[in-house]
Design a protein around this motif. Structure first.
Motif, short mmCIF file in Angstrom:
data_model
loop_
_atom_site.label_atom_id
_atom_site.label_comp_id
_atom_site.label_asym_id
_atom_site.label_seq_id
_atom_site.Cartn_x
_atom_site.Cartn_y
_atom_site.Cartn_z
N CYS A 60 0.83 -1.21 0.00
CA CYS A 60 0.00 0.00 0.00
C CYS A 60 0.86 1.26 0.00
O CYS A 60 0.60 2.20 -0.77
CB CYS A 60 -0.94 0.00 1.21
SG CYS A 60 -2.28 -1.22 1.12
N VAL A 61 1.88 1.29 0.84
CA VAL A 61 2.73 2.48 0.94
C VAL A 61 3.48 2.73 -0.36
O VAL A 61 3.53 3.86 -0.87
CB VAL A 61 3.70 2.34 2.13
CG1 VAL A 61 4.72 3.47 2.13
CG2 VAL A 61 2.93 2.33 3.45
N LEU A 117 2.83 8.67 5.01
CA LEU A 117 2.04 7.46 5.20
C LEU A 117 2.54 6.60 6.35
O LEU A 117 1.76 5.90 6.99
CB LEU A 117 2.05 6.63 3.91
CG LEU A 117 1.34 7.24 2.70
CD1 LEU A 117 1.50 6.34 1.48
CD2 LEU A 117 -0.13 7.49 2.98
N SER A 197 -0.32 8.54 11.58
CA SER A 197 -0.13 7.65 10.44
C SER A 197 -1.25 6.62 10.37
O SER A 197 -1.82 6.23 11.39
CB SER A 197 1.21 6.94 10.56
OG SER A 197 1.31 5.88 9.64
N PRO A 198 -1.60 6.13 9.17
CA PRO A 198 -2.55 5.01 9.07
C PRO A 198 -2.07 3.76 9.80
O PRO A 198 -2.89 2.90 10.13
CB PRO A 198 -2.65 4.78 7.56
CG PRO A 198 -2.29 6.09 6.95
CD PRO A 198 -1.26 6.68 7.85
N TYR A 296 -5.73 2.16 4.43
CA TYR A 296 -5.06 3.01 3.45
C TYR A 296 -5.97 3.40 2.28
O TYR A 296 -5.54 4.12 1.38
CB TYR A 296 -3.82 2.30 2.91
CG TYR A 296 -2.61 2.42 3.82
CD1 TYR A 296 -1.80 3.55 3.78
CD2 TYR A 296 -2.30 1.42 4.71
CE1 TYR A 296 -0.70 3.66 4.61
CE2 TYR A 296 -1.20 1.51 5.55
CZ TYR A 296 -0.40 2.65 5.49
OH TYR A 296 0.70 2.77 6.32
N CYS A 325 -8.46 7.39 -2.47
CA CYS A 325 -7.15 7.21 -1.87
C CYS A 325 -6.19 8.37 -2.15
O CYS A 325 -5.54 8.85 -1.22
CB CYS A 325 -6.54 5.90 -2.37
SG CYS A 325 -4.89 5.53 -1.71
#
Length: 481
Positions: A60-61, A117, A197-198, A296, A325
């Protein structure tokens, strides 16, 4: 003292502001902590570096940062028609194209987004020239940067040594005002100056996923399939227990897993560890990955979790991914750059979304054709979208000749367009007078005489016909048809 083109006054150096993290410590202690005593020594603490080892978090990042990083940063200017178009500026364009000496603009943006992130904050240090114009930007390590708030409410940043950013390696730390830092923060749950952060929301899911992977790795590496205990019918000595344990691990562990075991002396084997089917590791692993994707806001199929949509509409999928997103991250980055570079009000930065919201070829051609046919875009603008050179006469939008404006149609309707038009009277041509012809006074008697003669002849004819009819009646002759 002068640092990064900024004159640091003694008052600023002697300032003792309070950390913005406050008593609750912001997000940092909630993530970097030990879930149990001794977790740090076992490399099981909930730190961002540990959670990035989980494949869903890493996917995801890196996906988000790469998709934003590949977008070209454009400097745009508003014209008199309130239209924003790309432009160039000697003061602002160079730093957008090359933010610093060791990063491209793609690497710079990726570093910015990754910091946001994983740590909830992106700290960008500005380097100015003698004119005060920003010439370089450096993404700092969030773990070595602290937000400070003075008694009067002014904001400062405490920076540790960073040789790439040009921060000198002094005995203490450098404190700079907020004007020298671009601070892009995410989800300020605990303090308006500290982002979250997520990873704060998906830390446990990432830890569970890592535990499942570690357990699976140990499951296949150990191979004493399955793990269990040897039960003797009676009491045995410690020496005998150690001998049986060592012999079992030597003969049936590791690469010897699955070999046939022969038990004697009344020994009985009882399995203890659940196998992969009983524990439903695949479903548990999928669940943890889905949790990470939901935090995310990344569609699951984009990181290999779940199945891809069956319908073939690339534009709709990209629009959904962008809206849920990327849009917030992109617009926040653009606004931070606008304020950080102190752009004039008629200038702003924009990331080119054409590289992201790219349609399939058939849909793109149809869309461009409809736009040109509807007079919305010029042919050359459509050709530019598909990387074709402009053509002569293609700079103007076109419409068909029979099209009418709304104002013209309204005027027609107001005048009853269904009424039949009245035929025009035929034009009467009067011949020019002949100077040699007699005048009205000269010809009047003759005309009157001609009129009397004609009347007399007509009356005589009528009289004769009446007499003939009367005579025929008298003689019994029927009137001819």
């Amino acid at each position: 003292m002068r640092i990064f083109g900024l004159q640091i006054t003694r008052a600023a150096q002697n300032t003792s502001p309070v950390s913005a993290y406050g008593g609750n410590g912001g997000w940092w202690p909630l993530i970097v902590r030990e879930p149990f005593s001794g977790a740090w020594q076992q490399n099981r603490e909930l730190a961002p570096e540990t959670m990035l080892a989980y494949y869903a978090v890493y996917a995801c990042v890196t996906l988000i940062s790469a998709d934003i990083g590949k977008l070209q940063i454009n400097l745009t200017q508003r014209d008199d028609a309130d239209i924003w178009s790309k432009t160039q500026s000697a003061a602002f364009s160079p730093v957008l194209l090359k933010p610093n000496g060791y990063q491209t603009h793609i690497q710079f943006i990726e570093n910015w987004i990754m910091s946001k992130l994983t740590r909830g904050n992106a700290y960008v240090l500005k380097d100015r020239d003698a004119r005060g114009v920003v010439t370089s930007m450096y993404v700092l390590d969030p773990s070595r940067t602290t937000v400070l708030v003075a008694d009067d409410g002014s904001v400062y940043y405490r920076l540790s040594s960073d040789k790439l950013a040009g921060i000198p390696d002094t005995d203490g730390e450098v404190t700079v005002p907020a004007s020298e830092i671009i601070h892009d923060r995410m989800n300020c749950l605990f303090h308006p100056l500290v982002g979250t952060s997520p990873l704060f929301a998906c830390a446990l899911a990432a830890r569970q996923g890592l535990a499942i992977q570690n357990n699976s790795a140990s499951f296949f590496e150990n191979g004493a399939q399955p793990g269990g205990i040897l039960v003797a019918p009676g009491a045995i000595s410690d020496e005998t227990a150690k001998r049986l344990k060592g012999k079992w691990e030597e003969n049936f562990g590791g690469v010897n897993r699955g070999r046939l075991a022969v038990l004697g002396d009344g020994l009985k084997y009882e399995a203890l560890t659940m196998n992969a089917v009983d524990a439903q590791l695949i479903e548990q692993q999928k669940m943890t990955a889905e949790i990470v994707c939901s935090v995310y806001h990344v569609p699951q199929y984009m990181v290999g979790v779940g199945t891809a949509p069956t319908y073939n509409n690339i534009e709709a999928l990209s629009q959904n991914y962008y809206a849920q997103c990327l849009q917030s991250l992109i617009e926040s980055l653009e606004l931070c750059l606008d304020e950080g570079l102190a752009l004039p009000k008629d200038y702003r930065t924009e990331l080119d979304l054409d590289g992201l919201l790219r349609m399939d070829t058939a849909t793109m051609i149809k869309t461009l054709t409809d736009g040109v046919g509807g007079g919305i875009v010029a042919p050359n603008e459509a050709r530019k979208k598909i990387n074709l050179k402009p053509v002569k006469g293609g700079a103007t939008p076109y419409l068909q000749q029979q099209n009418y404006s709304l104002a013209a149609l309204a005027e027609r309707d107001a005048n009853d367009p269904f009424a039949k038009p009245t035929p025009a009277a035929p034009a009467i041509t009067v011949p020019a007078a002949d100077p040699n012809s007699p005048t009205d006074s000269d010809t009047q008697p003759a005309d009157d005489a001609k009129g009397l003669d004609a009347l007399t002849i007509e009356r005589e004819a009528q009289r004769q016909m009446a007499e003939a009819i009367a005579g025929a009646l008298r003689l019994g002759v029927r009137e001819p048809c």
